[in-house]
Design a protein around this motif. Structure first.
Motif, mmCIF file in Angstrom:
data_model
loop_
_atom_site.group_PDB
_atom_site.id
_atom_site.type_symbol
_atom_site.label_atom_id
_atom_site.label_comp_id
_atom_site.label_asym_id
_atom_site.label_seq_id
_atom_site.Cartn_x
_atom_site.Cartn_y
_atom_site.Cartn_z
ATOM 1 N N PHE A 1 -3.278 3.833 -2.391
ATOM 2 C CA PHE A 1 -3.624 2.747 -3.330
ATOM 3 C C PHE A 1 -2.641 1.600 -3.183
ATOM 4 O O PHE A 1 -1.590 1.745 -2.547
ATOM 5 C CB PHE A 1 -3.676 3.261 -4.776
ATOM 6 N N LYS A 2 -3.018 0.479 -3.771
ATOM 7 C CA LYS A 2 -2.191 -0.727 -3.640
ATOM 8 C C LYS A 2 -1.486 -1.034 -4.949
ATOM 9 O O LYS A 2 -2.104 -0.977 -6.017
ATOM 10 C CB LYS A 2 -3.064 -1.919 -3.245
ATOM 11 N N ASP B 1 -11.581 7.279 -11.857
ATOM 12 C CA ASP B 1 -11.860 8.307 -10.845
ATOM 13 C C ASP B 1 -11.081 8.162 -9.556
ATOM 14 O O ASP B 1 -11.256 8.952 -8.630
ATOM 15 C CB ASP B 1 -13.366 8.447 -10.592
ATOM 16 N N THR B 2 -10.203 7.145 -9.461
ATOM 17 C CA THR B 2 -9.302 7.063 -8.305
ATOM 18 C C THR B 2 -7.929 6.628 -8.793
ATOM 19 O O THR B 2 -7.792 6.113 -9.912
ATOM 20 C CB THR B 2 -9.767 6.012 -7.273
ATOM 21 N N ALA B 3 -6.929 6.806 -7.933
ATOM 22 C CA ALA B 3 -5.582 6.375 -8.300
ATOM 23 C C ALA B 3 -5.526 4.857 -8.462
ATOM 24 O O ALA B 3 -4.886 4.333 -9.369
ATOM 25 C CB ALA B 3 -4.582 6.819 -7.228
ATOM 26 N N GLN B 4 -6.249 4.141 -7.595
ATOM 27 C CA GLN B 4 -6.278 2.677 -7.699
ATOM 28 C C GLN B 4 -6.839 2.256 -9.046
ATOM 29 O O GLN B 4 -6.294 1.395 -9.730
ATOM 30 C CB GLN B 4 -7.144 2.081 -6.575
ATOM 31 N N GLU B 5 -7.951 2.893 -9.410
ATOM 32 C CA GLU B 5 -8.556 2.539 -10.687
ATOM 33 C C GLU B 5 -7.625 2.909 -11.845
ATOM 34 O O GLU B 5 -7.561 2.211 -12.863
ATOM 35 C CB GLU B 5 -9.902 3.252 -10.849
ATOM 36 N N GLU C 1 0.840 -1.176 0.000
ATOM 37 C CA GLU C 1 0.000 0.000 0.000
ATOM 38 C C GLU C 1 0.890 1.246 0.000
ATOM 39 O O GLU C 1 1.868 1.300 0.754
ATOM 40 C CB GLU C 1 -0.884 -0.011 1.248
ATOM 41 N N VAL C 2 0.583 2.198 -0.841
ATOM 42 C CA VAL C 2 1.375 3.431 -0.903
ATOM 43 C C VAL C 2 0.444 4.631 -0.977
ATOM 44 O O VAL C 2 -0.765 4.489 -1.198
ATOM 45 C CB VAL C 2 2.326 3.459 -2.135
ATOM 46 N N VAL C 3 1.047 5.801 -0.789
ATOM 47 C CA VAL C 3 0.316 7.048 -1.008
ATOM 48 C C VAL C 3 0.935 7.702 -2.235
ATOM 49 O O VAL C 3 2.165 7.794 -2.339
ATOM 50 C CB VAL C 3 0.441 7.991 0.214
ATOM 51 N N GLY C 4 0.096 8.131 -3.163
ATOM 52 C CA GLY C 4 0.632 8.781 -4.361
ATOM 53 C C GLY C 4 -0.475 9.412 -5.170
ATOM 54 O O GLY C 4 -1.657 9.244 -4.872
ATOM 55 N N THR C 5 -0.051 10.149 -6.197
ATOM 56 C CA THR C 5 -1.037 10.818 -7.045
ATOM 57 C C THR C 5 -1.578 9.849 -8.090
ATOM 58 O O THR C 5 -1.045 8.744 -8.272
ATOM 59 C CB THR C 5 -0.392 11.996 -7.782
ATOM 60 N N GLY C 6 -2.590 10.291 -8.818
ATOM 61 C CA GLY C 6 -3.130 9.486 -9.914
ATOM 62 C C GLY C 6 -2.090 9.179 -10.965
ATOM 63 O O GLY C 6 -2.037 8.058 -11.494
ATOM 64 N N THR C 7 -1.226 10.159 -11.252
ATOM 65 C CA THR C 7 -0.202 9.897 -12.272
ATOM 66 C C THR C 7 0.884 8.967 -11.736
ATOM 67 O O THR C 7 1.439 8.161 -12.488
ATOM 68 C CB THR C 7 0.422 11.214 -12.784
#
Lengths: 245, 415
Positions: free
Chosen positions: B197-198, B156-160, B22-28
């Motif tokens: 996101f993962k 609509d999300t970074a994961q997606e 699991e990390v924290v990051g932007t959509g890009t």
């Protein structure tokens, strides 16, 4: 309508037969109509206009032609060429259906979308393959004739030919597959040995569409006869490059 | 900026282990990690915001040795898209992207990519088209290619975003499809916002995504073919028909790929084409694409708590268009209200592109709902929770009256 020195009957040996009758008009001249854009100011344009006035006055009258030519530079010279053609240089020949070079037109087979490679990709030719549908037909006006006796096997003609016409022979000469030649003259231009590749008017030859001679084989079979034949053609060769002559 | 010690540990884990992290990051960022996992061969970059973040993260991942790919800095966007087109033709898995007018500068190459049938995957960091200048989101950049054979998907999300990038390669490279995919991501709202996101392990991605294989269309000296010939009227109809068939095939392939994705990664998106949110028994359903889902979903929850029968349908895949799902979810409701973060000037009802397409899709339906269109959120203007409530109230009012008084509303436009 063609511009040639040959009489209509001679031309019919090279013109594919048609299903319907037509009138063949020959305007006596050095250049073919197709060469207009190459040699724009040698009088062919004026002669052809004079010929049109002669055979199709309903399209263009002699007065129309004169009026137009008088609007250009050197008007009297131009009008004289048109008059010359109008008065004495036009030959007509009614051609019957089936007259001419036996030729059967077959429309090309176009594949359906399921049979084509996707995205319009096309399988390429393998090395040494030629596309049988992509011959020059009767399109060329000049053909290269090779003096194999003088050839130094430098390969420049083979390298520069835009249609990959030259086949390499087992002994390292370059033999033109004339059916694929478009008559551009680049081989003669790049050939470093003077009078070794010459471009000769197609009308000088009896062979033609679909049955061209094999120059290399002719030379191999009888070098003396080939040399004489070449020498007979040499005075008729098209001047390709001022530098080389 | 190089990879931090913490990030390094996590990247090692997904590249070598079998567990997701699991990390924290932007959509890009999420897209960049997907590219690392998909093992792309070539990417071409040219800076433009808001897509640019993906370029920076990919550069960092390559520089620090987590990714092996040719990273080609292009002279401009047209160059950028030509580079990946040619790389794709010789058998390289490619990634490219842009935003707004950058995407449009490349339009000639973009069309050639789809008509030549190369499965390039692109990120469109949605941005308003100049002029006048605006960095914020509008969807007209991506929609500009809706008719030329690009598959288009909105996340609509970074994961997606991460998952859809992996899915995009699998769909694009399927021999039944062989078309490029444009992944749209709302500029700023998703490209630059941080999400948790993962990142799945590479071992699973390898199970999911087979190597790129162009088959007999690979340009190589040992496979002599001619591509992109001048074909004129004798061939063009047939080549377009092939594309039509490929686009239709894509519907089936997308379903298969999402099923496989759920099986391998354990994340099930349900219906791949649309995300229905509380649409059962709804009288009013709002429809939108991208991050507008967030305020609208919140409004749906609160209105439902008050007993209002409202729902939301988020369109993921715009091309191929999910006609069957649109009919299934929308034909029986009283009012459908479409939020368009785009415009289509002079279109049949002077509405947005999504509204017009949905209207067309519903024409064949047994029941047809009343339809409203909100043009809103242009140039990056925010659509808030309160805006969503207002829109729902207008739609609920129409539902009660059984009549739409104003079909297209430029929401929030200053008079």
């Amino acid at each position: 309508m063609v511009s040639k020195r040959s009489p209509p009957d001679e031309l019919l040996k090279f013109i594919p037969a048609r299903d319907s009758p037509y009138t063949l008009v020959v305007v006596y001249g050095e250049r073919s109509i197709g060469d207009f854009w190459t040699f724009p100011d040698d009088g062919t344009v004026e002669r052809v206009l004079g010929a049109i006035a002669k055979v199709m006055p309903n399209i263009l009258t002699l007065d129309d032609v004169k009026k137009y030519l008088e609007s250009l530079d050197k008007p009297s010279e131009r009008v004289n060429r048109a008059l010359e053609a109008y008065q004495s240089l036009v030959k007509l020949r009614e051609v019957k259906p089936g007259e001419g070079l036996p030729y059967k037109y077959e429309p090309p087979h176009l594949p359906g979308w399921k049979d084509m490679m996707i995205g319009g990709a096309i399988p390429g030719l393998k090395p040494n393959q030629r596309n049988p549908y992509f011959t020059g037909g009767t399109a060329k006006h000049y053909r290269p004739v090779i003096n194999f006796d003088k050839c130094i096997k430098c390969s420049l003609c083979w390298e520069y030919c835009p249609d990959s016409v030259f086949d390499v022979t087992p002994d390292g000469y370059f033999n033109p597959a004339l059916a694929y030649c478009k008559g551009c003259g680049i081989c003669a231009e790049v050939c470093p040995v003077p009078d070794t590749i010459i471009m000769v008017d197609e009308m000088e030859f009896e062979d033609g569409y679909g049955k061209f001679i094999d120059e290399y084989r002719a030379w191999k079979e009888n070098r003396e006869a080939y040399r004489k034949w070449f020498e007979s053609l040499l005075p008729k060769a098209q001047v390709i490059s001022v530098r080389k002559r | 900026m190089s990879v931090t010690a913490l990030e390094s540990k996590r990247l090692e884990a997904v590249l070598k282990g079998d567990e997701e992290v699991e990390v924290v990051g932007t959509g890009t960022d999420a897209v960049a990690y997907a590219l690392m996992l998909a093992d792309i061969d070539v990417t071409s970059a040219y800076p433009i915001r808001p897509y640019g973040g993906v370029m920076q993260t990919v550069a960092r991942l390559i520089a620090d040795g987590y990714m092996k790919a040719e990273y080609i800095v292009a002279a401009h966007e047209h160059d950028q898209f030509e580079i990946v087109k040619h790389a794709s033709a010789v058998g390289a898995r490619t990634f490219v992207g842009s935003s707004g007018v950058g995407w449009l500068l490349a339009i000639e190459a973009i069309v050639a990519i789809s008509t030549d049938r190369y499965p390039v995957v692109a990120l469109i960091g949605n941005r308003a088209l100049d002029d006048p200048g605006a960095y914020g989101v509008e969807h007209n950049d991506a929609l500009m290619v809706r008719d030329v054979g690009w598959l288009l998907v909105w996340v609509d999300t970074a994961q997606e975003a991460l998952d859809t990038t992996l899915i995009a390669y699998r769909v694009a490279e399927d021999p039944r499809v062989m078309l490029p995919v444009g992944i749209s991501m709302d500029g700023a709202f998703l490209t630059h916002s941080e999400h948790v996101f993962k990142i799945p392990p590479k071992s699973k991605v390898q199970k999911f995504l087979p190597p790129y294989d162009l088959g007999n269309r690979k340009l190589h000296p040992s496979n002599v073919i001619s591509v992109a010939p001048q074909v004129n009227e004798d061939w063009v109809t047939e080549i377009r028909k092939q594309m039509d068939e490929a686009m239709k095939n894509a519907r089936k392939v997308i379903e298969e790929v999402y099923r496989d994705f759920a099986k391998i990664f354990g994340r099930d998106y349900g219906n791949p084409f649309v995300e229905p949110y509380m649409v059962e028994d709804a009288d009013v359903v709002m429809v939108g694409m991208g991050t507008v889902s967030k305020p609208i979903k919140e409004a749906v929850r609160r209105l439902r708590a008050k007993g209002e029968k409202v729902g939301f349908l988020r369109i993921r895949w715009f091309r191929p268009f999910p006609t069957d799902d649109i009919i299934r979810y929308l034909s029986d409701v009283k009012v459908v209200a479409v939020v368009d973060r785009d415009y289509s000037f002079g279109s049949p009802f002077d509405g947005g592109a999504v509204f017009t397409e949905i209207r067309s899709a519903l024409y064949e339906a047994e029941h047809r709902p009343l339809m409203m269109n909100f043009i809103g959120g242009l140039g990056g203007r925010e659509i808030t929770y309160n805006d969503a409530i207002n829109m729902f109230n207008m739609a609920l009012d129409a539902a009660r009256k059984g009549k739409v008084e104003q079909r297209v509303i430029w929401y929030g436009v200053r008079e």
